[in-house]
Design a protein around this motif. Structure first.
Motif, PDB file in Angstrom:
ATOM      1  N   VAL A  36       0.833  -1.200   0.000  1.00 11.94           N
ATOM      2  CA  VAL A  36       0.000   0.000   0.000  1.00 11.94           C
ATOM      3  C   VAL A  36       0.872   1.256   0.000  1.00 11.94           C
ATOM      4  CG1 VAL A  36      -1.688   1.315   1.342  1.00 11.94           C
ATOM      5  CG2 VAL A  36      -1.929  -1.148   1.129  1.00 11.94           C
ATOM      6  N   ILE A  37       1.916   1.241   0.812  1.00 11.79           N
ATOM      7  CA  ILE A  37       2.748   2.432   0.952  1.00 11.79           C
ATOM      8  C   ILE A  37       3.683   2.630  -0.244  1.00 11.79           C
ATOM      9  CG2 ILE A  37       4.511   3.520   2.389  1.00 11.79           C
ATOM     10  CD1 ILE A  37       3.185   2.073   4.769  1.00 11.79           C
ATOM     11  N   TRP A  38       4.269   1.544  -0.753  1.00  9.00           N
ATOM     12  CA  TRP A  38       5.169   1.615  -1.907  1.00  9.00           C
ATOM     13  C   TRP A  38       4.675   0.667  -2.997  1.00  9.00           C
ATOM     14  CZ3 TRP A  38       7.504   0.581   2.993  1.00  9.00           C
ATOM     15  CH2 TRP A  38       8.088   1.683   3.575  1.00  9.00           C
ATOM     16  N   PRO A  39       3.573   0.993  -3.674  1.00 12.99           N
ATOM     17  CA  PRO A  39       3.019   0.060  -4.665  1.00 12.99           C
ATOM     18  C   PRO A  39       3.945  -0.100  -5.872  1.00 12.99           C
ATOM     19  CG  PRO A  39       1.790   2.124  -4.655  1.00 12.99           C
ATOM     20  CD  PRO A  39       2.770   2.197  -3.543  1.00 12.99           C
ATOM     21  N   ALA A  40       4.123  -1.326  -6.296  1.00 14.60           N
ATOM     22  CA  ALA A  40       4.995  -1.632  -7.435  1.00 14.60           C
ATOM     23  C   ALA A  40       4.492  -1.031  -8.751  1.00 14.60           C
ATOM     24  CB  ALA A  40       5.155  -3.136  -7.569  1.00 14.60           C
ATOM     25  N   PRO A  41       3.179  -1.001  -9.024  1.00 12.03           N
ATOM     26  CA  PRO A  41       2.743  -0.435 -10.304  1.00 12.03           C
ATOM     27  C   PRO A  41       3.100   1.034 -10.496  1.00 12.03           C
ATOM     28  CG  PRO A  41       0.971  -1.721  -9.341  1.00 12.03           C
ATOM     29  CD  PRO A  41       2.059  -1.616  -8.312  1.00 12.03           C
ATOM     30  N   THR A  42       3.331   1.757  -9.393  1.00 13.19           N
ATOM     31  CA  THR A  42       3.689   3.179  -9.508  1.00 13.19           C
ATOM     32  C   THR A  42       5.164   3.402  -9.228  1.00 13.19           C
ATOM     33  OG1 THR A  42       3.150   3.611  -7.204  1.00 13.19           O
ATOM     34  CG2 THR A  42       1.368   3.890  -8.805  1.00 13.19           C
ATOM     35  N   ASP A  43       5.951   2.332  -9.262  1.00 12.40           N
ATOM     36  CA  ASP A  43       7.389   2.394  -8.962  1.00 12.40           C
ATOM     37  C   ASP A  43       7.670   2.987  -7.594  1.00 12.40           C
ATOM     38  OD1 ASP A  43       8.177   1.199 -11.342  1.00 12.40           O
ATOM     39  OD2 ASP A  43       8.156   3.107 -12.414  1.00 12.40           O
ATOM     40  N   GLY A  44       6.827   2.693  -6.626  1.00  9.85           N
ATOM     41  CA  GLY A  44       7.048   3.123  -5.255  1.00  9.85           C
ATOM     42  C   GLY A  44       6.462   4.471  -4.892  1.00  9.85           C
ATOM     43  N   ALA A  45       5.878   5.158  -5.851  1.00 10.12           N
ATOM     44  CA  ALA A  45       5.252   6.441  -5.551  1.00 10.12           C
ATOM     45  C   ALA A  45       3.911   6.197  -4.857  1.00 10.12           C
ATOM     46  CB  ALA A  45       5.037   7.239  -6.827  1.00 10.12           C
ATOM     47  N   ALA A  58     -13.959  -8.706   3.897  1.00 10.39           N
ATOM     48  CA  ALA A  58     -13.020  -7.589   3.845  1.00 10.39           C
ATOM     49  C   ALA A  58     -12.018  -7.782   2.711  1.00 10.39           C
ATOM     50  CB  ALA A  58     -12.299  -7.446   5.173  1.00 10.39           C
ATOM     51  N   MET A  59     -11.499  -8.995   2.549  1.00  8.37           N
ATOM     52  CA  MET A  59     -10.547  -9.265   1.467  1.00  8.37           C
ATOM     53  C   MET A  59     -11.203  -9.106   0.105  1.00  8.37           C
ATOM     54  SD  MET A  59      -8.509 -12.437   3.215  1.00  8.37           S
ATOM     55  CE  MET A  59      -7.509 -12.837   1.811  1.00  8.37           C
ATOM     56  N   ALA A  60     -12.423  -9.582  -0.025  1.00  9.82           N
ATOM     57  CA  ALA A  60     -13.143  -9.426  -1.295  1.00  9.82           C
ATOM     58  C   ALA A  60     -13.404  -7.946  -1.584  1.00  9.82           C
ATOM     59  CB  ALA A  60     -14.458 -10.199  -1.252  1.00  9.82           C
ATOM     60  N   THR A  61     -13.732  -7.187  -0.551  1.00  8.97           N
ATOM     61  CA  THR A  61     -13.939  -5.753  -0.724  1.00  8.97           C
ATOM     62  C   THR A  61     -12.644  -5.078  -1.164  1.00  8.97           C
ATOM     63  OG1 THR A  61     -15.661  -5.730   0.954  1.00  8.97           O
ATOM     64  CG2 THR A  61     -14.633  -3.623   0.439  1.00  8.97           C
ATOM     65  N   GLY A  62     -11.529  -5.434  -0.532  1.00  8.08           N
ATOM     66  CA  GLY A  62     -10.245  -4.856  -0.898  1.00  8.08           C
ATOM     67  C   GLY A  62      -9.862  -5.165  -2.335  1.00  8.08           C
ATOM     68  N   TRP A 120      -9.439  -3.302  -7.831  1.00 10.73           N
ATOM     69  CA  TRP A 120      -9.680  -3.550  -9.248  1.00 10.73           C
ATOM     70  C   TRP A 120     -10.574  -2.456  -9.837  1.00 10.73           C
ATOM     71  CZ3 TRP A 120     -14.108  -4.458 -12.096  1.00 10.73           C
ATOM     72  CH2 TRP A 120     -13.891  -4.809 -13.418  1.00 10.73           C
ATOM     73  N   GLY A 121     -11.664  -2.152  -9.141  1.00 14.46           N
ATOM     74  CA  GLY A 121     -12.603  -1.156  -9.644  1.00 14.46           C
ATOM     75  C   GLY A 121     -11.987   0.245  -9.748  1.00 14.46           C
ATOM     76  N   LEU A 122     -11.272   0.652  -8.719  1.00 15.64           N
ATOM     77  CA  LEU A 122     -10.636   1.967  -8.750  1.00 15.64           C
ATOM     78  C   LEU A 122      -9.541   2.040  -9.826  1.00 15.64           C
ATOM     79  CD1 LEU A 122     -10.390   2.665  -4.925  1.00 15.64           C
ATOM     80  CD2 LEU A 122     -11.773   3.926  -6.588  1.00 15.64           C
ATOM     81  N   THR A 123      -8.815   0.962  -9.992  1.00 14.80           N
ATOM     82  CA  THR A 123      -7.792   0.931 -11.049  1.00 14.80           C
ATOM     83  C   THR A 123      -8.452   1.028 -12.420  1.00 14.80           C
ATOM     84  OG1 THR A 123      -6.362  -0.399  -9.645  1.00 14.80           O
ATOM     85  CG2 THR A 123      -5.850  -0.363 -11.996  1.00 14.80           C
ATOM     86  N   TYR A 124      -9.571   0.348 -12.584  1.00  9.35           N
ATOM     87  CA  TYR A 124     -10.282   0.384 -13.864  1.00  9.35           C
ATOM     88  C   TYR A 124     -10.845   1.780 -14.132  1.00  9.35           C
ATOM     89  CZ  TYR A 124     -13.675  -0.729 -17.482  1.00  9.35           C
ATOM     90  OH  TYR A 124     -14.409  -0.751 -18.639  1.00  9.35           O
ATOM     91  N   LEU A 125     -11.427   2.400 -13.093  1.00  4.39           N
ATOM     92  CA  LEU A 125     -12.048   3.706 -13.280  1.00  4.39           C
ATOM     93  C   LEU A 125     -11.051   4.862 -13.355  1.00  4.39           C
ATOM     94  CD1 LEU A 125     -15.084   3.384 -10.849  1.00  4.39           C
ATOM     95  CD2 LEU A 125     -15.142   3.340 -13.349  1.00  4.39           C
ATOM     96  N   LEU A 126     -10.032   4.814 -12.500  1.00  6.85           N
ATOM     97  CA  LEU A 126      -9.129   5.960 -12.383  1.00  6.85           C
ATOM     98  C   LEU A 126      -7.740   5.728 -12.962  1.00  6.85           C
ATOM     99  CD1 LEU A 126      -9.950   6.880  -8.691  1.00  6.85           C
ATOM    100  CD2 LEU A 126     -10.956   7.842 -10.761  1.00  6.85           C
ATOM    101  N   GLY A 127      -7.433   4.481 -13.201  1.00  4.06           N
ATOM    102  CA  GLY A 127      -6.096   4.216 -13.453  1.00  4.06           C
ATOM    103  C   GLY A 127      -5.392   3.878 -14.620  1.00  4.06           C
TER     104      GLY A 127
END
Length: 116
Positions: free
Chosen positions: A66-75, A100-104, A109-116
């Motif tokens: 969460v803090i250093w996500p790989a898809p954003t190269d740690g940003a 909770a895991m299913a929600t996460g 996935w949903g936020l990445t699809y919509l915003l990412g």
């Protein structure tokens, strides 16, 4: 090879020494608890502390993602923070780990699809 790429080469013998060493270390750590102490009753204070092991491991595994996500190269990523916050909120309200895991997963996935 350009300046940003690095190449690491290991000979086969070094690789196998590392694999065997890690296997022996892993076996020794497990044997210390299962083989040497497995047939004895654990004290109540230790059993009380061991109950929290799983609760501590999952956040320790997820926090770096969460803090250093790989898809954003740690940003830092608002998408990852939001998915983690939603997961925490659902876990706190429902006390259901699977929900909770299913929600996460779904929110990430949903936020990445919509915003990412």
């Amino acid at each position: 090879m350009n300046g940003t790429e690095t190449e690491m080469a290991f000979d086969t013998m070094t690789l196998w020494i590392v694999i065997v060493g890690l296997a022996i270390g892993s076996f020794a750590l497990r044997f210390a608890f299962i083989g040497l102490v497995g047939n004895r009753a654990m004290p109540d204070w230790l059993m009380r502390h061991l109950r929290y092991t799983a609760v501590a491991i999952i956040p320790a595994l997820v926090a770096p993602l969460v803090i250093w996500p790989a898809p954003t190269d740690g940003a830092p990523s608002l998408i990852h923070f939001t998915a983690a916050a939603l997961t925490f909120a659902v876990a706190t309200m429902t006390k259901n780990v699977l929900f909770a895991m299913a929600t996460g997963a779904g929110s990430l996935w949903g936020l990445t699809y919509l915003l990412g």
